[in-house]
Design a protein around this motif. Structure first.
Motif, mmCIF file in Angstrom:
data_model
loop_
_atom_site.group_PDB
_atom_site.id
_atom_site.type_symbol
_atom_site.label_atom_id
_atom_site.label_comp_id
_atom_site.label_asym_id
_atom_site.label_seq_id
_atom_site.Cartn_x
_atom_site.Cartn_y
_atom_site.Cartn_z
ATOM 1 N N MET A 15 0.787 -1.174 -0.007
ATOM 2 C CA MET A 15 0.072 -0.007 0.131
ATOM 3 C C MET A 15 0.845 1.289 -0.067
ATOM 4 N N LYS A 16 1.946 1.221 0.573
ATOM 5 C CA LYS A 16 2.970 2.299 0.550
ATOM 6 C C LYS A 16 3.454 2.540 -0.776
ATOM 7 N N TRP A 18 2.041 1.618 -3.451
ATOM 8 C CA TRP A 18 0.968 1.970 -4.358
ATOM 9 C C TRP A 18 0.271 3.210 -4.252
ATOM 10 N N THR A 19 0.374 3.920 -3.192
ATOM 11 C CA THR A 19 0.049 5.161 -2.867
ATOM 12 C C THR A 19 0.977 6.374 -3.443
ATOM 13 N N SER A 150 -3.679 2.917 -11.175
ATOM 14 C CA SER A 150 -3.076 4.105 -10.700
ATOM 15 C C SER A 150 -3.021 4.918 -11.959
ATOM 16 N N GLY A 188 7.184 6.672 0.009
ATOM 17 C CA GLY A 188 6.306 5.735 0.089
ATOM 18 C C GLY A 188 7.115 4.355 -0.073
#
Length: 429
Positions: A15-16, A18-19, A150, A188
């Motif tokens: 998630m880090k 991807w964000t 994304s 991230g």
């Protein structure tokens, strides 16, 4: 009512990644739109200067693609991604700074476009090679789907956001948002806590050309990767015909208004987002081979509506909109599955070179496409040239049809290397 999230939603490290990349994707779209705006509105660039700027941005895949693969296989991938983000932050950030002091020139834009392209190649090769070590094998398709989402969301929202920022802040200052986005991406990736295990051949002394050949060989000799590379190279070559004439054809031949055309093009982002949602269900229902073939043929048959467009204005809009919506959806499914296949069958120590070799082979002949398209368009007309391009893209599918890919139900097991390829491992603590 509780919402239970499964899969990679419950993996903080992914998630880090991807964000950060989602924020970076939006920023990159701002620069992609903002650089031409800066060149035209601030520096009054000529068409020739704009063409040179575009060419420089596309050149790095040929200049450093194979080099990136060799180096990424020799070092830890996560630090490469972080330093590439920092490099892009400094380069892109130099544009608004120079503009504020009245020092911005076309030469600076040329240098930034070229070097940002170089850093982007290294980042993409490292990122594609890093994902399999971050997520479990069974989650590779989901990981690629989310990263693809994304890009799709940025394609939908990026251009309108760029237009608003350019109009309110001027192009150079709008580009500052992209510079900041690279810092979020670096943050991230930097916050990921999972150790990166990297394997290097214990007896493999550095020999650049040997390692380049090894990376090309793993693609060209693999019965699954070779047809994917051939198909994609042919599709990119003929696809550049469509990219060259799409707007010209829509405006001059079909008489579409710019606003309507912008809406039609925006449907491509929605289609790509839809493709990220369809990738996993198609894989489970159809199997890998059938999923690839269905996505491939739908993605190449629906665009035949483009040169066939005509009749009432509404019919023209439908003929141009469906290829954007359905074509981009199926293309995204194909890209997710083919990328995941490469990550599944290639040993970790070769993954950087394999990804870079795929990019190089696919992009090697693409720059010739617009030149051929220009000649054919002048000789045969734009509509017939588009038809030739689509037939050529369809013929590229033969490489996949007559290959073992069509019989695959699931991703093949990773081929184990022989004892001669023993590796030493280290961890990124």
């Amino acid at each position: 009512m509780k919402i239970h999230l499964g899969g990679l939603w419950r993996k903080p490290d992914f998630m880090k990644l991807w964000t950060g990349q989602m924020i970076s994707e939006f920023g990159s779209r701002i620069t992609r739109e903002g650089l031409p705006y800066a060149a035209v509105l601030v520096l009054a660039a000529s068409p020739a200067e704009l063409g040179f700027l575009t060419a420089l941005a596309a050149l790095p895949v040929l200049l450093v693609g194979l080099i990136a693969g060799v180096l990424v296989d020799r070092v830890k991938r996560r630090p490469v991604m972080i330093w590439c983000d920092i490099g892009r932050f400094l380069l892109v950030g130099s544009i608004p700074v120079a503009a504020l002091f009245g020092l911005l020139t076309m030469w600076q834009l040329y240098v930034v476009a070229l070097l940002v392209g170089v850093f982007t190649i290294f980042f993409e090769v490292a990122s594609q090679s890093y994902l399999p070590s971050l997520v479990e094998r069974e989650n590779i398709v989901e990981g690629n789907s989310k990263l693809g989402a994304s890009s799709s969301l940025a394609e939908i929202g990026g251009p309108p956001l760029a237009g608003v920022l350019v109009q309110t802040l001027t192009a150079p200052l709008a580009i500052a948002f992209d510079a900041i986005s690279y810092l979020f991406s670096a943050l991230g990736v930097g916050l990921i806590r999972k150790p990166e295990t990297k394997s290097i051949s214990a007896h493999h002394e550095f020999n650049f050309w040997r390692e380049v050949r090894e990376g090309l060989a793993i693609v060209l000799s693999n019965p699954y990767l070779r047809p994917l590379a051939i198909n994609s190279a042919i599709s990119n070559f003929f696809g550049s015909f469509i990219g060259t004439f799409y707007v010209y054809y829509a405006v001059n031949d079909l008489k579409l208004e710019p606003g309507i055309l912008g809406f039609i093009i925006g449907l491509g982002g929605i289609g790509a987002l839809l493709g990220t949602l369809l990738a996993t269900p198609m894989l489970k229902r159809l199997g890998l081979g059938n999923s690839l073939l269905v996505a491939l043929f739908l993605g190449k048959l629906v665009p035949f509506l483009i040169p066939l467009a005509g009749g009432s204005p509404w019919l023209v809009i439908v003929c141009m909109a469906l290829p954007q919506l359905l074509g981009d959806a199926t293309l995204m499914v194909f890209l997710i599955h083919s990328t995941s296949l490469c990550q599944s069958v290639v040993p970790d120590r070769l993954l950087g070179r394999a990804n870079a070799s795929m990019q190089f082979l696919i992009g090697a002949i693409s720059p010739i496409g617009p030149l051929v398209a220009g000649f054919l368009g002048s000789w045969l007309g734009v509509r017939l040239t588009l038809l030739i391009a689509l037939v050529g893209m369809l013929l590229g599918s033969l490489a996949v049809i007559f290959s073992p890919l069509r019989t695959l139900r699931e991703f093949p097991a990773l081929q184990q290397e022989t004892s001669d390829d023993s590796h030493a491992s280290y961890a990124d603590n």
